[in-house]
Design an enzyme around this catalytic site. Structure first.
Site, PDB file in Angstrom:
ATOM      1  N   ARG A 112     -87.468 -29.604 -41.368  1.00 47.48           N
ATOM      2  CA  ARG A 112     -87.608 -31.055 -41.431  1.00 47.48           C
ATOM      3  C   ARG A 112     -88.658 -31.467 -42.455  1.00 47.48           C
ATOM      4  O   ARG A 112     -88.563 -32.525 -43.045  1.00 47.48           O
ATOM      5  CB  ARG A 112     -87.982 -31.588 -40.045  1.00 47.48           C
ATOM      6  CG  ARG A 112     -88.169 -33.094 -40.011  1.00 47.48           C
ATOM      7  CD  ARG A 112     -88.767 -33.552 -38.697  1.00 47.48           C
ATOM      8  NE  ARG A 112     -87.853 -33.421 -37.585  1.00 47.48           N
ATOM      9  CZ  ARG A 112     -88.224 -33.103 -36.343  1.00 47.48           C
ATOM     10  NH1 ARG A 112     -89.466 -32.864 -36.076  1.00 47.48           N
ATOM     11  NH2 ARG A 112     -87.335 -33.030 -35.386  1.00 47.48           N
ATOM     12  N   TYR A 113     -89.694 -30.636 -42.632  1.00 45.33           N
ATOM     13  CA  TYR A 113     -90.800 -30.974 -43.532  1.00 45.33           C
ATOM     14  C   TYR A 113     -90.805 -29.988 -44.687  1.00 45.33           C
ATOM     15  O   TYR A 113     -90.537 -28.802 -44.505  1.00 45.33           O
ATOM     16  CB  TYR A 113     -92.139 -30.868 -42.793  1.00 45.33           C
ATOM     17  CG  TYR A 113     -92.219 -31.685 -41.532  1.00 45.33           C
ATOM     18  CD1 TYR A 113     -92.367 -33.068 -41.596  1.00 45.33           C
ATOM     19  CD2 TYR A 113     -92.152 -31.081 -40.282  1.00 45.33           C
ATOM     20  CE1 TYR A 113     -92.455 -33.822 -40.433  1.00 45.33           C
ATOM     21  CE2 TYR A 113     -92.245 -31.827 -39.119  1.00 45.33           C
ATOM     22  CZ  TYR A 113     -92.396 -33.202 -39.198  1.00 45.33           C
ATOM     23  OH  TYR A 113     -92.478 -33.935 -38.050  1.00 45.33           O
ATOM     24  N   ARG A 137     -93.010 -26.524 -44.349  1.00 42.76           N
ATOM     25  CA  ARG A 137     -92.945 -25.642 -43.184  1.00 42.76           C
ATOM     26  C   ARG A 137     -91.576 -25.686 -42.536  1.00 42.76           C
ATOM     27  O   ARG A 137     -90.859 -26.686 -42.652  1.00 42.76           O
ATOM     28  CB  ARG A 137     -94.029 -26.015 -42.167  1.00 42.76           C
ATOM     29  CG  ARG A 137     -93.996 -27.459 -41.676  1.00 42.76           C
ATOM     30  CD  ARG A 137     -95.413 -27.866 -41.260  1.00 42.76           C
ATOM     31  NE  ARG A 137     -95.501 -29.119 -40.529  1.00 42.76           N
ATOM     32  CZ  ARG A 137     -95.522 -30.321 -41.099  1.00 42.76           C
ATOM     33  NH1 ARG A 137     -95.397 -30.443 -42.399  1.00 42.76           N
ATOM     34  NH2 ARG A 137     -95.657 -31.392 -40.352  1.00 42.76           N
ATOM     35  N   CYS A 185     -87.658 -17.962 -22.354  1.00 42.20           N
ATOM     36  CA  CYS A 185     -89.038 -18.375 -22.078  1.00 42.20           C
ATOM     37  C   CYS A 185     -89.538 -17.657 -20.828  1.00 42.20           C
ATOM     38  O   CYS A 185     -88.735 -17.229 -20.001  1.00 42.20           O
ATOM     39  CB  CYS A 185     -89.095 -19.880 -21.837  1.00 42.20           C
ATOM     40  SG  CYS A 185     -88.639 -20.837 -23.288  1.00 42.20           S
ATOM     41  N   CYS A 195     -89.540 -25.036 -18.292  1.00 46.41           N
ATOM     42  CA  CYS A 195     -90.148 -26.318 -17.974  1.00 46.41           C
ATOM     43  C   CYS A 195     -89.034 -27.292 -17.622  1.00 46.41           C
ATOM     44  O   CYS A 195     -88.046 -27.388 -18.348  1.00 46.41           O
ATOM     45  CB  CYS A 195     -90.910 -26.834 -19.192  1.00 46.41           C
ATOM     46  SG  CYS A 195     -92.051 -25.622 -19.861  1.00 46.41           S
ATOM     47  N   CYS A 208     -88.261 -29.705 -20.468  1.00 47.42           N
ATOM     48  CA  CYS A 208     -88.118 -29.096 -21.805  1.00 47.42           C
ATOM     49  C   CYS A 208     -87.237 -29.930 -22.731  1.00 47.42           C
ATOM     50  O   CYS A 208     -86.138 -30.331 -22.361  1.00 47.42           O
ATOM     51  CB  CYS A 208     -87.518 -27.704 -21.664  1.00 47.42           C
ATOM     52  SG  CYS A 208     -87.145 -26.948 -23.255  1.00 47.42           S
ATOM     53  N   ARG A 230     -85.747 -28.784 -25.290  1.00 44.69           N
ATOM     54  CA  ARG A 230     -84.606 -27.970 -25.725  1.00 44.69           C
ATOM     55  C   ARG A 230     -83.843 -27.426 -24.528  1.00 44.69           C
ATOM     56  O   ARG A 230     -83.215 -26.375 -24.598  1.00 44.69           O
ATOM     57  CB  ARG A 230     -85.083 -26.796 -26.593  1.00 44.69           C
ATOM     58  CG  ARG A 230     -85.673 -27.216 -27.906  1.00 44.69           C
ATOM     59  CD  ARG A 230     -85.669 -26.082 -28.937  1.00 44.69           C
ATOM     60  NE  ARG A 230     -86.315 -26.550 -30.146  1.00 44.69           N
ATOM     61  CZ  ARG A 230     -87.495 -26.110 -30.591  1.00 44.69           C
ATOM     62  NH1 ARG A 230     -88.149 -25.154 -29.947  1.00 44.69           N
ATOM     63  NH2 ARG A 230     -88.008 -26.615 -31.690  1.00 44.69           N
ATOM     64  N   ASP A 279     -90.257 -36.001 -24.749  1.00 46.56           N
ATOM     65  CA  ASP A 279     -89.001 -36.201 -25.478  1.00 46.56           C
ATOM     66  C   ASP A 279     -87.910 -36.547 -24.460  1.00 46.56           C
ATOM     67  O   ASP A 279     -87.877 -35.978 -23.372  1.00 46.56           O
ATOM     68  CB  ASP A 279     -88.609 -34.920 -26.233  1.00 46.56           C
ATOM     69  CG  ASP A 279     -89.585 -34.600 -27.355  1.00 46.56           C
ATOM     70  OD1 ASP A 279     -89.945 -35.528 -28.104  1.00 46.56           O
ATOM     71  OD2 ASP A 279     -89.994 -33.422 -27.478  1.00 46.56           O
ATOM     72  N   ASP A 322     -92.435 -37.429 -31.215  1.00 45.70           N
ATOM     73  CA  ASP A 322     -91.420 -36.886 -32.111  1.00 45.70           C
ATOM     74  C   ASP A 322     -90.297 -37.924 -32.078  1.00 45.70           C
ATOM     75  O   ASP A 322     -89.622 -38.069 -31.049  1.00 45.70           O
ATOM     76  CB  ASP A 322     -90.944 -35.514 -31.612  1.00 45.70           C
ATOM     77  CG  ASP A 322     -90.553 -34.609 -32.756  1.00 45.70           C
ATOM     78  OD1 ASP A 322     -90.018 -35.135 -33.757  1.00 45.70           O
ATOM     79  OD2 ASP A 322     -90.776 -33.391 -32.652  1.00 45.70           O
ATOM     80  N   LYS A 365     -92.735 -36.239 -36.444  1.00 44.53           N
ATOM     81  CA  LYS A 365     -93.789 -36.536 -35.463  1.00 44.53           C
ATOM     82  C   LYS A 365     -94.798 -37.518 -36.060  1.00 44.53           C
ATOM     83  O   LYS A 365     -95.219 -37.327 -37.200  1.00 44.53           O
ATOM     84  CB  LYS A 365     -94.527 -35.251 -35.090  1.00 44.53           C
ATOM     85  CG  LYS A 365     -93.691 -34.265 -34.307  1.00 44.53           C
ATOM     86  CD  LYS A 365     -94.539 -33.061 -33.911  1.00 44.53           C
ATOM     87  CE  LYS A 365     -93.689 -31.963 -33.296  1.00 44.53           C
ATOM     88  NZ  LYS A 365     -92.770 -31.335 -34.260  1.00 44.53           N
TER      89      LYS A 365
HETATM   90  C1  LIG Z   1     -92.911 -30.109 -34.695  1.00 48.15           C
HETATM   91  C2  LIG Z   1     -92.243 -29.543 -35.849  1.00 48.15           C
HETATM   92  C3  LIG Z   1     -92.973 -28.917 -36.860  1.00 48.15           C
HETATM   93  C4  LIG Z   1     -94.468 -28.762 -36.800  1.00 48.15           C
HETATM   94  O1  LIG Z   1     -95.101 -29.971 -36.999  1.00 48.15           O
HETATM   95  P1  LIG Z   1     -96.695 -30.017 -37.117  1.00 48.15           P
HETATM   96  O2  LIG Z   1     -96.980 -31.491 -37.157  1.00 48.15           O
HETATM   97  O3  LIG Z   1     -97.067 -29.295 -38.357  1.00 48.15           O
HETATM   98  O4  LIG Z   1     -97.246 -29.335 -35.908  1.00 48.15           O
HETATM   99  C5  LIG Z   1     -92.296 -28.416 -37.942  1.00 48.15           C
HETATM  100  N1  LIG Z   1     -90.962 -28.524 -38.040  1.00 48.15           N
HETATM  101  C6  LIG Z   1     -90.219 -29.131 -37.096  1.00 48.15           C
HETATM  102  C7  LIG Z   1     -88.755 -29.209 -37.277  1.00 48.15           C
HETATM  103  C8  LIG Z   1     -90.840 -29.650 -35.957  1.00 48.15           C
HETATM  104  O5  LIG Z   1     -90.101 -30.235 -35.010  1.00 48.15           O
HETATM  105  S1  SF4 Z   2     -90.905 -26.527 -23.227  1.00 47.59           S
HETATM  106 FE1  SF4 Z   2     -88.896 -25.484 -23.296  1.00 47.59          FE
HETATM  107  S2  SF4 Z   2     -89.089 -24.045 -24.990  1.00 47.59           S
HETATM  108 FE2  SF4 Z   2     -91.157 -24.621 -24.411  1.00 47.59          FE
HETATM  109  S3  SF4 Z   2     -91.823 -23.086 -22.881  1.00 47.59           S
HETATM  110 FE3  SF4 Z   2     -90.969 -24.825 -21.753  1.00 47.59          FE
HETATM  111  S4  SF4 Z   2     -88.848 -24.224 -21.421  1.00 47.59           S
HETATM  112 FE4  SF4 Z   2     -89.570 -22.945 -23.093  1.00 47.59          FE
END
Ligand SMILES: *Cc1c(COP(=O)(O)O)cnc(C)c1O
Ligand code: SF4
Length: 359
Positions: free
Chosen positions: A103-104, A107, A116, A120, A123, A125, A284, A321, A328
């Site tokens: 996305r960025y 990184r 995991c 959670c 979560c 995801r 989220d 996010d 974010k």
């Molecule tokens: C959260 C996230 C990051 C990391 O973001 P930081 O602000 O650097 O912690 C990088 N890529 C994606 C796709 C993310 O969702």
């Molecule tokens: S938030 Fe989702 S991905 Fe992160 S530790 Fe919990 S269950 Fe695993």
């Protein structure tokens, strides 16, 4: 006490065994769910992964306490609210090859597995994570490594998932070595719950695997001070002795940490473990998680209440996010007036400032 008011004997009785509770029957046996709830919990368990490792189990005093709420499935998870999304932060659309999310510019995420140590209930995801999916095989890993090598703007690879510290030391070492050998990658970041949720997994072999010549940062997910057990704190210390800086990330959660006292306790526990609170995430909108929602206005007020009360080391950035995959952003609280010529102090009193901006 259990929801019916009887003491939960099963919890302590089971805690001696280093095993993970997974099935609705095991949860019932441990006194974490009521028998009447079993059919609904079984439906939830068919849809969303469930795991409570013994280290976490030992921390649960009642099923509705800040530890239990995070990991015990609830019939409420079958209700999807109108605003909830299966892929709340739009990861799927940003995946150029399996396992990578980009996305960025500087990184990218690498998700080598979707397992995991615990699952959670909030979560983001949750539609993807689980014990039997998502392990990138050798071929998929090769494709992901090639993508990272070809994209020379990537400075930082963020290992997430799932939880990368659930990989075998051999597999993690292979991935870390490969990433560290990419010339333009200067920084490797690992996001994990393992050090506090399953500290027994922080073995010497795993520590060796994490240790590379490139900068390695660890971000540990924790939501309540009680997660900092003696074994968990010891695991963090072992990681820090390898020269790996540790940050904390948390989610603002109704019933878990939605008070100034709970947040203060959490962030102080982090600082005492030499862990800098990095992000406090707004929840989220994943399906079936509405019971954890804390409105943004309330979140800002909680953080404002901590300002001036706790050391600046214990102050995370409160972030959203943006649903749909737009990135974010910090949510405040803000102290600067929109005019840029006045600020509020931690007590809420306004002061005029004279800076080049305001002239
Ligand atoms: C959260 C996230 C990051 C990391 O973001 P930081 O602000 O650097 O912690 C990088 N890529 C994606 C796709 C993310 O969702
Ligand atoms: S938030 Fe989702 S991905 Fe992160 S530790 Fe919990 S269950 Fe695993």
């Amino acid at each position: 006490m259990s929801p019916s008011g009887s003491p939960i004997i099963g919890i302590r009785a089971n805690s001696a065994q280093a095993r993970t509770l997974r099935s609705p029957e095991e949860l019932l046996g441990a006194g974490l769910v009521e028998r009447e709830q079993l059919p609904a919990i079984t439906h939830v368990a068919e849809r969303y992964a469930t795991a409570i490792p013994s280290a976490f189990m030992e921390l649960i005093e009642t099923p509705d306490d800040p530890i239990g709420l995070q990991v015990i499935p609830s019939p409420d998870e079958l209700q999807t609210a109108p605003h909830e999304l299966a892929d709340p932060i739009g990861d799927d659309a940003l995946s150029p090859v399996p396992g990578i999310v980009h996305r960025y510019a500087d990184r990218a995420l690498l998700k080598p597995l979707l397992i995991c140590p615990l699952y959670c209930r909030f979560c983001f995801r949750r539609e993807h994570v689980g014990p039997d999916g998502g392990l990138l095989d050798e071929e998929a890993l090769t494709v992901a490594f090639r993508w990272l090598r070809e994209n020379t703007a990537i400075r930082e690879v963020i290992l997430t998932g799932g939880d990368p510290l659930m990989l075998s030391p051999r597999r993690l070492e292979h991935i870390m070595r490969e990433l560290a050998s990419i010339p333009h990658v200067t920084t490797l970041r690992i996001h994990s719950r393992v050090p506090l949720a399953a500290p027994e997994k922080i073995s010497d072999a795993l520590l060796d695997a994490m240790d590379t010549d490139k900068a390695v940062w660890l971000v540990v997910h924790a939501n309540h001070a009680r997660e900092f057990s003696p074994a968990g704190r010891e695991a963090l210390k072992k990681i820090q002795r390898r020269g790996i800086p540790v940050l904390g990330q948390s989610v603002l959660l109704r019933g878990v940490n939605d008070s100034e006292d709970a947040l203060e306790g959490l962030f102080r526990a982090m600082v005492e473990s030499r862990m800098k609170p990095y992000y406090l995430h707004q929840l989220d909108p994943a399906p079936g998680t509405a019971r954890f929602h804390v409105p943004i206005a309330e979140g800002r007020q909680l953080l404002a209440g901590l300002r001036g009360r706790v050391t600046g080391l214990a102050w995370p950035t409160y972030v959203l996010d943006i649903p749909g995959g737009y990135g974010k952003v910090p949510l405040g609280p803000d102290y600067l007036e929109p005019s840029l010529s006045a600020v509020s102090d931690p007590n809420g009193q306004k002061h005029t400032i004279r800076t080049p901006d305001s002239l």
